[in-house]
Write a protein that holds these residues in place. Structure first.
Motif, PDB file in Angstrom:
ATOM      1  N   LEU A 186       2.165   9.638  12.126  1.00  0.00           N
ATOM      2  CA  LEU A 186       1.421   9.278  11.144  1.00  0.00           C
ATOM      3  C   LEU A 186       1.264  10.420   9.818  1.00  0.00           C
ATOM      4  CD1 LEU A 186      -0.763   7.257  10.493  1.00  0.00           C
ATOM      5  CD2 LEU A 186      -2.797   9.165  11.449  1.00  0.00           C
ATOM      6  N   CYS A 187       1.620  11.637  10.650  1.00  0.00           N
ATOM      7  CA  CYS A 187       1.662  12.988   9.575  1.00  0.00           C
ATOM      8  C   CYS A 187       2.841  12.972   8.731  1.00  0.00           C
ATOM      9  CB  CYS A 187       1.698  13.884  10.574  1.00  0.00           C
ATOM     10  SG  CYS A 187       1.346  15.651   9.715  1.00  0.00           S
ATOM     11  N   PHE A 188       4.171  12.526   9.166  1.00  0.00           N
ATOM     12  CA  PHE A 188       5.251  12.526   8.667  1.00  0.00           C
ATOM     13  C   PHE A 188       5.261  11.600   7.903  1.00  0.00           C
ATOM     14  CE2 PHE A 188       9.801  11.236   8.937  1.00  0.00           C
ATOM     15  CZ  PHE A 188      10.202  12.042   7.738  1.00  0.00           C
ATOM     16  N   SER A 189       4.922  10.177   8.160  1.00  0.00           N
ATOM     17  CA  SER A 189       4.977   8.994   7.100  1.00  0.00           C
ATOM     18  C   SER A 189       3.976   9.471   5.959  1.00  0.00           C
ATOM     19  CB  SER A 189       4.241   7.766   7.834  1.00  0.00           C
ATOM     20  OG  SER A 189       3.232   8.045   8.210  1.00  0.00           O
ATOM     21  N   VAL A 190       2.844   9.988   6.172  1.00  0.00           N
ATOM     22  CA  VAL A 190       1.981  10.325   5.014  1.00  0.00           C
ATOM     23  C   VAL A 190       2.691  11.052   3.896  1.00  0.00           C
ATOM     24  CG1 VAL A 190      -0.297  11.331   4.127  1.00  0.00           C
ATOM     25  CG2 VAL A 190      -0.105   9.719   6.155  1.00  0.00           C
ATOM     26  N   LEU A 201       6.001  11.758   3.691  1.00  0.00           N
ATOM     27  CA  LEU A 201       7.094  11.208   3.004  1.00  0.00           C
ATOM     28  C   LEU A 201       6.681  10.262   1.909  1.00  0.00           C
ATOM     29  CD1 LEU A 201      10.040  10.993   3.629  1.00  0.00           C
ATOM     30  CD2 LEU A 201       9.733   9.046   5.095  1.00  0.00           C
ATOM     31  N   LEU A 202       5.590   9.680   1.990  1.00  0.00           N
ATOM     32  CA  LEU A 202       5.136   8.596   1.148  1.00  0.00           C
ATOM     33  C   LEU A 202       4.844   9.594  -0.041  1.00  0.00           C
ATOM     34  CD1 LEU A 202       4.690   5.553   1.154  1.00  0.00           C
ATOM     35  CD2 LEU A 202       2.345   5.917   1.757  1.00  0.00           C
ATOM     36  N   GLU A 203       4.239  10.547   0.135  1.00  0.00           N
ATOM     37  CA  GLU A 203       3.618  11.341  -1.089  1.00  0.00           C
ATOM     38  C   GLU A 203       4.675  11.817  -1.743  1.00  0.00           C
ATOM     39  OE1 GLU A 203       1.610  14.695   0.958  1.00  0.00           O
ATOM     40  OE2 GLU A 203      -0.303  13.264   1.353  1.00  0.00           O
ATOM     41  N   PHE A 204       5.723  12.513  -1.191  1.00  0.00           N
ATOM     42  CA  PHE A 204       6.826  13.011  -1.557  1.00  0.00           C
ATOM     43  C   PHE A 204       7.693  11.760  -2.312  1.00  0.00           C
ATOM     44  CE2 PHE A 204      11.624  14.307  -1.664  1.00  0.00           C
ATOM     45  CZ  PHE A 204      11.532  15.289  -2.095  1.00  0.00           C
ATOM     46  N   SER A 205       7.908  10.411  -1.773  1.00  0.00           N
ATOM     47  CA  SER A 205       8.708   9.750  -2.567  1.00  0.00           C
ATOM     48  C   SER A 205       8.010   9.111  -3.722  1.00  0.00           C
ATOM     49  CB  SER A 205       8.775   8.460  -1.428  1.00  0.00           C
ATOM     50  OG  SER A 205       9.131   8.841  -0.035  1.00  0.00           O
ATOM     51  N   LEU A 206       6.759   9.109  -3.520  1.00  0.00           N
ATOM     52  CA  LEU A 206       5.919   8.642  -4.854  1.00  0.00           C
ATOM     53  C   LEU A 206       5.985   9.436  -5.828  1.00  0.00           C
ATOM     54  CD1 LEU A 206       2.388   7.092  -3.181  1.00  0.00           C
ATOM     55  CD2 LEU A 206       4.212   5.926  -4.772  1.00  0.00           C
ATOM     56  N   ALA A 207       6.085  10.829  -5.637  1.00  0.00           N
ATOM     57  CA  ALA A 207       6.142  11.832  -6.632  1.00  0.00           C
ATOM     58  C   ALA A 207       7.648  11.812  -7.335  1.00  0.00           C
ATOM     59  CB  ALA A 207       5.939  13.241  -5.965  1.00  0.00           C
ATOM     60  N   GLU A 208       8.703  11.579  -6.493  1.00  0.00           N
ATOM     61  CA  GLU A 208      10.244  11.508  -6.857  1.00  0.00           C
ATOM     62  C   GLU A 208      10.228  10.235  -7.600  1.00  0.00           C
ATOM     63  OE1 GLU A 208      12.993  11.449  -3.813  1.00  0.00           O
ATOM     64  OE2 GLU A 208      14.012  13.412  -5.018  1.00  0.00           O
ATOM     65  N   MET A 209       9.595   9.297  -7.379  1.00  0.00           N
ATOM     66  CA  MET A 209       9.652   7.862  -7.969  1.00  0.00           C
ATOM     67  C   MET A 209       9.085   8.146  -9.406  1.00  0.00           C
ATOM     68  SD  MET A 209       8.966   4.159  -6.426  1.00  0.00           S
ATOM     69  CE  MET A 209       7.990   3.158  -7.219  1.00  0.00           C
ATOM     70  N   THR A 223      19.077   2.643  -2.385  1.00  0.00           N
ATOM     71  CA  THR A 223      18.023   2.437  -1.809  1.00  0.00           C
ATOM     72  C   THR A 223      18.194   2.460   0.004  1.00  0.00           C
ATOM     73  OG1 THR A 223      17.385   0.990  -3.585  1.00  0.00           O
ATOM     74  CG2 THR A 223      16.047   0.734  -1.515  1.00  0.00           C
ATOM     75  N   PHE A 224      19.350   1.777   0.123  1.00  0.00           N
ATOM     76  CA  PHE A 224      19.518   1.769   1.724  1.00  0.00           C
ATOM     77  C   PHE A 224      19.781   3.242   2.291  1.00  0.00           C
ATOM     78  CE2 PHE A 224      22.657   1.439   4.972  1.00  0.00           C
ATOM     79  CZ  PHE A 224      21.787   0.758   5.856  1.00  0.00           C
ATOM     80  N   ARG A 242      12.929   4.780   0.634  1.00  0.00           N
ATOM     81  CA  ARG A 242      12.279   5.705   1.491  1.00  0.00           C
ATOM     82  C   ARG A 242      10.876   5.427   1.654  1.00  0.00           C
ATOM     83  NH1 ARG A 242      13.101  11.665  -0.911  1.00  0.00           N
ATOM     84  NH2 ARG A 242      14.992  11.953  -0.512  1.00  0.00           N
ATOM     85  N   MET A 243      10.362   4.664   0.685  1.00  0.00           N
ATOM     86  CA  MET A 243       8.647   4.550   1.075  1.00  0.00           C
ATOM     87  C   MET A 243       8.853   3.281   2.169  1.00  0.00           C
ATOM     88  SD  MET A 243       7.754   4.892  -2.696  1.00  0.00           S
ATOM     89  CE  MET A 243       6.604   3.783  -3.118  1.00  0.00           C
ATOM     90  N   ILE A 244       9.609   2.429   2.252  1.00  0.00           N
ATOM     91  CA  ILE A 244       9.723   1.366   3.110  1.00  0.00           C
ATOM     92  C   ILE A 244       9.822   2.095   4.591  1.00  0.00           C
ATOM     93  CG2 ILE A 244      11.043  -0.715   4.331  1.00  0.00           C
ATOM     94  CD1 ILE A 244      11.931  -1.226   1.501  1.00  0.00           C
TER      95      ILE A 244
END
Lengths: 266, 262
Positions: free
Chosen positions: A68-72, A74-82, A34-35, A125-127
């Motif tokens: 803002l752009c990057f974080s959204v 990254l969030l999408e990608f991490s959710l999909a991976e999770m 996670t780290f 990654r989501m954090i």
């Protein structure tokens, strides 16, 4: 019909729970991974940060807008991976023969493959994404309205669906090659990397590609233009919904793959 | 009832000669060889039968099991299991069968066995009462009470196999496919597994089809043997049919393999 859906959701949650219980058996590994996930995307963030120390803007997008752009993305990608890790690591399932076991269970293949892995470590990654997101929204002077909040939510949900679609293509191709296809990472990891910046900065050709072929721009560039107040076109806010066509052909390819597997044996 | 009629199945297998150069060549142009895993296989198995399915490695045993359990689609021929075509009606079909692959595990590696069972309960939508009854029965017959709270990774092979078999019977299937259930087990575990399969068949009338290389399994369990070699059924009869002449069954089978050149 309703009972079926309830039973599917229940089963999926059960899968998630057993995955989490398994992950908790290896505490150290869990926390380190996670780290690690956090640090990987943190370094990308540093890259952006140092660049903006030199330049004030990228094609007149400001630092906070880019964050803002990057974080959204990254969030999408991490959710999909999770959620979609089962598809991302599907070649292992084919090679170990556990896909045979999937076929001997009275449940849909997709539900079982989704349930086979739930990658909680992507929370790192989501954090990171959420922190950048918080910084981005507080510093980019957006006048928040209900519709803009809704736009962000749509981006996250539909963007996750686009990435998940890519994972499904990746898995479906394993039916034919019986092995992972690293070249698909161009589209997944590649999208995450190019998605750091608003897709408009890369020129018309890439924008067209990411609008029509793999619709990243629909879940990133256009709706963000609306959120930033750079366009008056309200319908840009609903562009993410258009991207929902993408998972459909992916699912068709998946079906085709399952069919091929059943008739070729492996 | 299980019927297979004139079932054929062939695979394409990529072939190349040894060596690095050949491997590079094979990257671009591959030569394929067609392997006939099953040729005109026909048999009928009645409800409640216990059938031993034997043959050398690569004879087509696993292909047959995979076709009967809906994993593979045959090239031609008809397959009916209790009126269902397994590969066309997969979900409805597999709800009624249990499958154990001896070389693979269906248990979650890192959590106690009981957690995997609970998940199977949701996968098969087993009603609570039926689940409780079955679990109780299986626990006492297979002596699982000590094992259920242990993570699968800490079980010995024999203990794990007992749990695998229990897991495949929680939903009270009418047919049980066992693909080499005694592979690698010690004598005690082998006997326990055999005893249990016999009891299950007597108690619930479960149809059992097992593949094995262990002829003692066959002697202990099945009244009927199907011998397959090079994709064809060579013999369908009782263990006594095999044993003519008073030799041990292993010798007879080895002799048969040689006689048929398989």
């Amino acid at each position: 019909m309703e009972r079926k859906i309830v039973s599917r959701v229940r089963l999926y949650l059960h899968y998630v729970s057993i995955n989490v219980r398994s992950a908790m058996q290896y505490k150290t590994s869990f926390f380190l991974t996670t780290f690690g996930q956090f640090m990987v995307s943190f370094q990308v963030f540093l890259g952006i940060y140092f660049m903006f120390l030199r330049f004030k803007s990228v094609k007149d997008f400001t630092y906070s807008e880019v964050l803002l752009c990057f974080s959204v993305m990254l969030l999408e990608f991490s959710l999909a991976e999770m959620f979609g890790r089962g598809f991302d690591s599907f070649s292992g399932m084919i090679r170990s023969g556990s896909f045979d076991q999937v076929l001997t269970r009275p449940r849909g293949e997709i539900l079982q493959v989704l349930g086979s892995k739930f990658e909680l470590t992507r929370i790192g990654r989501m954090i990171q994404a959420v922190i950048m997101f918080a910084y981005g929204i507080t510093h980019c002077n957006v006048d928040w309205t209900v519709l803009k909040v809704l736009t962000i939510l749509l981006m996250i949900v539909c963007g996750t669906a686009v990435f998940a679609g890519l994972f499904i293509i990746y898995a479906a191709l394993c039916f034919f090659t019986l092995d992972g296809l690293e070249f698909m990472n161009i589209f997944t990891d590649g999208a995450r990397e190019t998605g750091k910046y608003p897709l408009g900065v890369y020129g018309k050709k890439l924008l067209l590609f990411t609008t029509v072929v793999i619709p990243y721009a629909l879940v990133q560039y256009y709706p963000l233009l609306y959120v930033w107040g750079r366009t008056d076109k309200v319908w840009y806010a609903f562009m993410p919904l258009l991207a929902l066509w993408f998972p459909l052909p992916c699912l068709v390819l998946w079906r085709f793959g399952v069919h091929h597997y059943k008739s070729s044996g492996s | 009832m299980i019927t297979m009629q004139d079932v054929c199945k062939s695979y394409k297998v990529a072939k190349r000669n040894a060596g690095f150069g050949e491997a590079c060549k094979a990257l671009f142009r591959r030569e394929y060889e067609t392997i006939h895993a099953l040729r005109n296989v026909s048999f009928t198995i009645n409800d409640g039968e216990m059938v031993g399915y034997i043959g050398p490695n690569g004879a087509g045993k696993s292909s047959t099991i995979k076709i009967l359990s809906g994993i593979l689609t045959p090239d031609s021929g008809t397959v009916l299991v209790d009126g269902r075509v397994p590969y066309k009606d997969r979900i409805r079909h597999v709800a009624q069968i249990g499958v154990v692959f001896g070389q693979r595990s269906q248990l979650w590696w890192d959590v106690p066995v009981i957690d995997s069972f609970e998940l199977l309960k949701d996968v098969y939508s087993i009603p609570q009462k039926q689940y409780d009854n079955n679990l109780e029965e299986l626990t006492s017959l297979l002596n699982l009470s000590e094992l259920l709270r242990t993570p699968a990774r800490q079980l010995s092979l024999g203990q794990r196999m007992r749990c695998e078999i229990a897991g495949s019977l929680l939903h009270s299937p009418k047919i049980l496919f066992l693909d080499e259930p005694t592979i690698g087990l010690d004598a005690v575990s082998k006997l326990a597994v055999r005893d249990f399969i016999k009891k299950q068949n007597e108690l619930h009338g479960t149809t059992v089809i097992l593949t094995t290389h262990d002829m003692q399994d066959i002697e202990a369990l099945s009244k009927r043997i199907i011998l397959i070699g090079k994709g064809e059924i060579l013999l369908d009869g009782t263990p006594e049919d095999l044993k003519k002449g008073g030799q041990s069954i292993d010798e007879t089978v080895a002799e048969l393999y040689r006689a048929y050149d398989i």
